[in-house]
Design an enzyme around this catalytic site. Structure first.
Site, PDB file in Angstrom:
ATOM      1  N   LYS A  40       0.818  -1.220   0.000  1.00 55.58           N
ATOM      2  CA  LYS A  40       0.000   0.000   0.000  1.00 55.58           C
ATOM      3  C   LYS A  40       0.852   1.270   0.000  1.00 55.58           C
ATOM      4  CE  LYS A  40      -4.016  -1.923   2.400  1.00 55.58           C
ATOM      5  NZ  LYS A  40      -4.960  -1.813   3.505  1.00 55.58           N
ATOM      6  N   ASP A  95     -10.138   1.977   1.708  1.00 52.31           N
ATOM      7  CA  ASP A  95     -10.245   1.615   3.132  1.00 52.31           C
ATOM      8  C   ASP A  95     -10.982   2.724   3.882  1.00 52.31           C
ATOM      9  OD1 ASP A  95      -8.959  -0.822   2.984  1.00 52.31           O
ATOM     10  OD2 ASP A  95      -6.968   0.037   3.343  1.00 52.31           O
ATOM     11  N   GLY A  97      -1.736   0.641   9.560  1.00 53.24           N
ATOM     12  CA  GLY A  97      -2.290   0.961   8.242  1.00 53.24           C
ATOM     13  C   GLY A  97      -3.782   1.240   8.296  1.00 53.24           C
TER      14      GLY A  97
HETATM   15  P1  NAP Z   1      -0.759  -2.879  11.298  1.00 55.69           P
HETATM   16  O1  NAP Z   1      -0.399  -1.834  10.306  1.00 55.69           O
HETATM   17  O2  NAP Z   1       0.244  -3.937  11.623  1.00 55.69           O
HETATM   18  O3  NAP Z   1      -1.170  -2.133  12.653  1.00 55.69           O
HETATM   19  C1  NAP Z   1      -1.522  -2.841  13.801  1.00 55.69           C
HETATM   20  C2  NAP Z   1      -1.876  -1.864  14.906  1.00 55.69           C
HETATM   21  O4  NAP Z   1      -2.330  -2.638  16.020  1.00 55.69           O
HETATM   22  C3  NAP Z   1      -0.688  -1.048  15.398  1.00 55.69           C
HETATM   23  O5  NAP Z   1      -1.141   0.206  15.812  1.00 55.69           O
HETATM   24  C4  NAP Z   1      -0.198  -1.866  16.587  1.00 55.69           C
HETATM   25  O6  NAP Z   1       0.420  -1.095  17.589  1.00 55.69           O
HETATM   26  C5  NAP Z   1      -1.497  -2.394  17.140  1.00 55.69           C
HETATM   27  N1  NAP Z   1      -1.301  -3.653  17.879  1.00 55.69           N
HETATM   28  C6  NAP Z   1      -0.745  -4.793  17.383  1.00 55.69           C
HETATM   29  N2  NAP Z   1      -0.745  -5.741  18.345  1.00 55.69           N
HETATM   30  C7  NAP Z   1      -1.302  -5.187  19.441  1.00 55.69           C
HETATM   31  C8  NAP Z   1      -1.568  -5.680  20.746  1.00 55.69           C
HETATM   32  N3  NAP Z   1      -1.259  -6.931  21.104  1.00 55.69           N
HETATM   33  N4  NAP Z   1      -2.150  -4.854  21.615  1.00 55.69           N
HETATM   34  C9  NAP Z   1      -2.471  -3.577  21.278  1.00 55.69           C
HETATM   35  N5  NAP Z   1      -2.229  -3.049  20.057  1.00 55.69           N
HETATM   36  C10 NAP Z   1      -1.654  -3.858  19.151  1.00 55.69           C
HETATM   37  O7  NAP Z   1      -2.063  -3.676  10.839  1.00 55.69           O
HETATM   38  P2  NAP Z   1      -3.288  -3.123   9.957  1.00 55.69           P
HETATM   39  O8  NAP Z   1      -3.034  -3.383   8.529  1.00 55.69           O
HETATM   40  O9  NAP Z   1      -3.578  -1.735  10.409  1.00 55.69           O
HETATM   41  O10 NAP Z   1      -4.457  -4.120  10.401  1.00 55.69           O
HETATM   42  C11 NAP Z   1      -4.950  -4.114  11.721  1.00 55.69           C
HETATM   43  C12 NAP Z   1      -6.186  -4.988  11.839  1.00 55.69           C
HETATM   44  O11 NAP Z   1      -7.231  -4.456  11.049  1.00 55.69           O
HETATM   45  C13 NAP Z   1      -5.977  -6.428  11.369  1.00 55.69           C
HETATM   46  O12 NAP Z   1      -6.634  -7.303  12.253  1.00 55.69           O
HETATM   47  C14 NAP Z   1      -6.651  -6.460  10.029  1.00 55.69           C
HETATM   48  O13 NAP Z   1      -7.159  -7.741   9.727  1.00 55.69           O
HETATM   49  C15 NAP Z   1      -7.785  -5.474  10.235  1.00 55.69           C
HETATM   50  N6  NAP Z   1      -8.210  -4.886   8.957  1.00 55.69           N
HETATM   51  C16 NAP Z   1      -9.491  -5.115   8.556  1.00 55.69           C
HETATM   52  C17 NAP Z   1      -9.934  -4.586   7.379  1.00 55.69           C
HETATM   53  C18 NAP Z   1     -11.332  -4.851   6.938  1.00 55.69           C
HETATM   54  O14 NAP Z   1     -11.635  -4.665   5.752  1.00 55.69           O
HETATM   55  N7  NAP Z   1     -12.209  -5.220   7.820  1.00 55.69           N
HETATM   56  C19 NAP Z   1      -9.075  -3.805   6.584  1.00 55.69           C
HETATM   57  C20 NAP Z   1      -7.779  -3.554   7.034  1.00 55.69           C
HETATM   58  C21 NAP Z   1      -7.362  -4.111   8.223  1.00 55.69           C
HETATM   59  P3  NAP Z   1       1.994  -0.734  17.549  1.00 55.69           P
HETATM   60  O15 NAP Z   1       2.115   0.554  16.817  1.00 55.69           O
HETATM   61  O16 NAP Z   1       2.360  -0.652  18.974  1.00 55.69           O
HETATM   62  O17 NAP Z   1       2.684  -1.891  16.857  1.00 55.69           O
END
Ligand code: NAP
Length: 526
Positions: free
Chosen positions: A322, A359, A385
């Site tokens: 992305k 998104d 993200g």
């Molecule tokens: P990402 O870029 O890796 O970001 C993850 C975020 O979650 C970061 O802010 C991270 O904090 C935090 N985090 C990770 N582990 C944690 C924990 N154990 N406790 C508290 N905070 C934690 O991932 P992403 O792409 O944003 O995706 C995040 C989630 O959204 C995923 O589950 C994904 O499946 C979901 N999602 C869903 C859709 C949909 O269409 N429904 C679309 C996109 C994403 P740090 O900064 O401290 O690492």
């Protein structure tokens, strides 16, 4: 460059004596440890296709399968079968000699198989008269000769491989390589396109990256493509093979033509993406002649080569692509530029790439249906993200957005850039919001942490969890029990996909159909 078969394509005339075969585009390869298992699976495969390959070499004693083979085909005149008994040194399991292989294949033809597959190495070991006798006997039995080449490590020298095969003037030329990159598909499709004007060609790149060649081979002019007989363990006869049902339902391999537009969902891992299912449902419902393929991307440059040369009309991109893709865009909408992440590519008529971030719509639209965003107090948990898309999108709609993140500094940086506010976790219990949006993976199946916040911190009217596997996360369950309005991650997934569909096709997306098929698939996955 386009890999659609020219409309003027005249099928090559069969070599003298060869039977004329009208073949379906899809052949299901079947193997079993015993003749009973082989024919039971073959029977199952016939629910989906009437064209099967029987891997006799997977049997301990292939000769024992000949009587049941004859009976099986005698009862099913509509079935076309290929017999294969590849020898061990050349990628099969048959430990017998060249003579025994030729003898078995001829007997399989006499038992009713309409094509036999002889690997090029065996053809090269046979003497000229031996091969001439073999071919004449096959033709007399009403069977065609397919000579095959397999490279189990890479995609290289495909033209030389095809020339080695064509030296034997077989009725079918089959070249199978292994894809290490997406661009390897281009080499296979190019070979099919070039050679199918003068021969019946089958070309496939094995492996997950080679899916493009499996699906698009017939569209490029291949005589047919191969599938496995089902999705269960032990049914795959080659790496990366997908089931006949999947090729027909999800990738519509029997309907693709020159006008079919190709789309992709790119990432790594990507095999379990639900985007192909969601978009296939939308294409079908709206009568759009298009297919969306999972593209396993190890390097962005490889994806860009495929997009440019196939060409691919649009791509749904996942992390980390992305961000990486931004410098390659000819243009993008202002919000995508501000967020610094693009999840949707569209190839313009000029061949250039245009970027969008759907998104944001995935977050904003479900919330907009439940509350007025202008002036609403919204807490976003996470600053990755998905969190960025939520924060930028909601601020743009006039919401007062608060960010909490495990790594506080990341929240500070995001809030500063997006004109949002940052909150320390310890203040949550005393704060109240109109909506809470979880953008962390907490609560996702297999993830250690089940809840992104504590029970006493759930102070909001609407709770939105982006996680969609499971459909009801612990956070949503608690919110529902408290009588709060809940939004599941599936709604976001569908909304972002629906906007992609609209960007790509210019038609309104059939959202409820997209929701229905993806929800069903998630429930089946458990
Ligand atoms: P990402 O870029 O890796 O970001 C993850 C975020 O979650 C970061 O802010 C991270 O904090 C935090 N985090 C990770 N582990 C944690 C924990 N154990 N406790 C508290 N905070 C934690 O991932 P992403 O792409 O944003 O995706 C995040 C989630 O959204 C995923 O589950 C994904 O499946 C979901 N999602 C869903 C859709 C949909 O269409 N429904 C679309 C996109 C994403 P740090 O900064 O401290 O690492």
């Amino acid at each position: 460059m386009s890999y659609a078969a020219p409309s003027t394509l005249v099928p090559p005339a069969p070599p003298s004596g060869a039977p004329r075969l009208r073949l379906p585009k899809l052949c299901a390869a079947v193997q079993g440890a015993t003749p009973a298992e082989l024919f039971e699976r073959a029977g199952d495969a016939l629910n989906d296709v009437k064209f099967i390959e029987l891997r006799l070499d997977a049997l301990a004693n292939p000769a024992a399968a000949l009587p049941p083979l004859k009976a099986f085909l005698a009862q099913r005149r509509e079935v076309t079968a290929i017999a294969t008994c590849r020898r061990k040194p050349f990628g099969g399991n048959f430990t017998g000699s060249l003579n025994s292989e030729l003898d078995l294949l001829l007997k399989a033809a006499e038992a009713g198989c309409r094509i036999v597959d002889l690997e090029v190495e065996s053809a090269e070991q046979a003497t000229r008269p031996q091969l001439a006798r073999f071919r004449a006997a096959l033709h007399a039995a009403g069977a065609a000769l397919l000579v095959s080449f397999h490279d189990f490590t890479r995609t290289k020298g495909l033209d030389q491989a095809a020339s080695r095969i064509e030296a034997f003037q077989p009725d079918f030329v089959k070249v199978v390589s292994t894809a290490r990159t997406l661009a390897d598909n281009l080499a296979v499709l190019r070979l099919i396109e070039d050679r199918s004007l003068s021969a019946h060609v089958v070309g496939i790149a094995m492996g997950e990256e080679g899916l493009v060649s499996r699906v698009l081979g017939p569209r490029a002019g291949a005589a047919f493509t191969f599938a496995s007989s089902g999705d269960g363990p032990g049914l795959e006869t080659a790496p990366g093979q997908v089931s006949a049902r999947t090729l027909l339902d999800l990738y519509r391999v029997d309907q693709l033509d020159q006008a079919t537009r190709i789309f992709g969902v790119a990432g790594n891992p990507i095999a379990h993406s639900l985007s192909p299912l969601m978009h296939a449902a939308a294409f079908r419902r709206e009568n759009v002649n298009a297919v969306l393929l999972p593209l396993k991307v190890k390097a962005l440059a490889d994806l860009l080569t495929l997009v440019r040369e196939l060409p691919v009309s649009g791509v749904a991109v996942t992390m980390p692509l992305k961000r990486e893709v931004l410098p390659h865009l000819a243009n993008m909408d202002p919000l995508t530029a501000r967020i610094g992440a693009c999840n949707t590519l569209r190839t313009g008529a000029d061949g250039k790439l245009y970027g969008f971030n759907t998104d944001v719509a995935g977050v904003v639209r479900p919330l907009e249906k439940r509350l007025k965003l202008q002036g609403a107090r919204i807490l976003v948990l996470g600053a990755g993200g998905a969190g960025r898309a939520a924060v930028f999108g909601l601020v743009e709609r006039g919401a007062e957005v608060f960010v909490v993140n495990r790594t506080h500094q990341t929240a500070v940086a995001l809030a500063r850039k997006a004109h949002a506010k940052v909150l320390k976790q310890e203040l949550l219990a005393k704060s109240r919001f109109d909506a809470i949006v979880n953008t962390t993976p907490c609560g996702m199946a297999g993830f250690k942490t089940a809840m992104p916040i504590k029970e006493n911190e759930l102070n909001a009217g609407v709770v939105f969890d982006m996680v969609y596997n499971p459909l009801e996360t612990p956070l949503l369950k608690l919110a529902r029990e408290r009588g709060l309005a809940v939004i599941g991650g599936l709604e976001m997934f569908i909304q972002q996909g629906a906007r992609q569909f609209e960007i790509w096709t210019g038609k309104p997306a059939p959202e409820s159909e997209m929701f229905r098929v993806v929800e069903l698939a998630l429930r089946r996955r458990g």
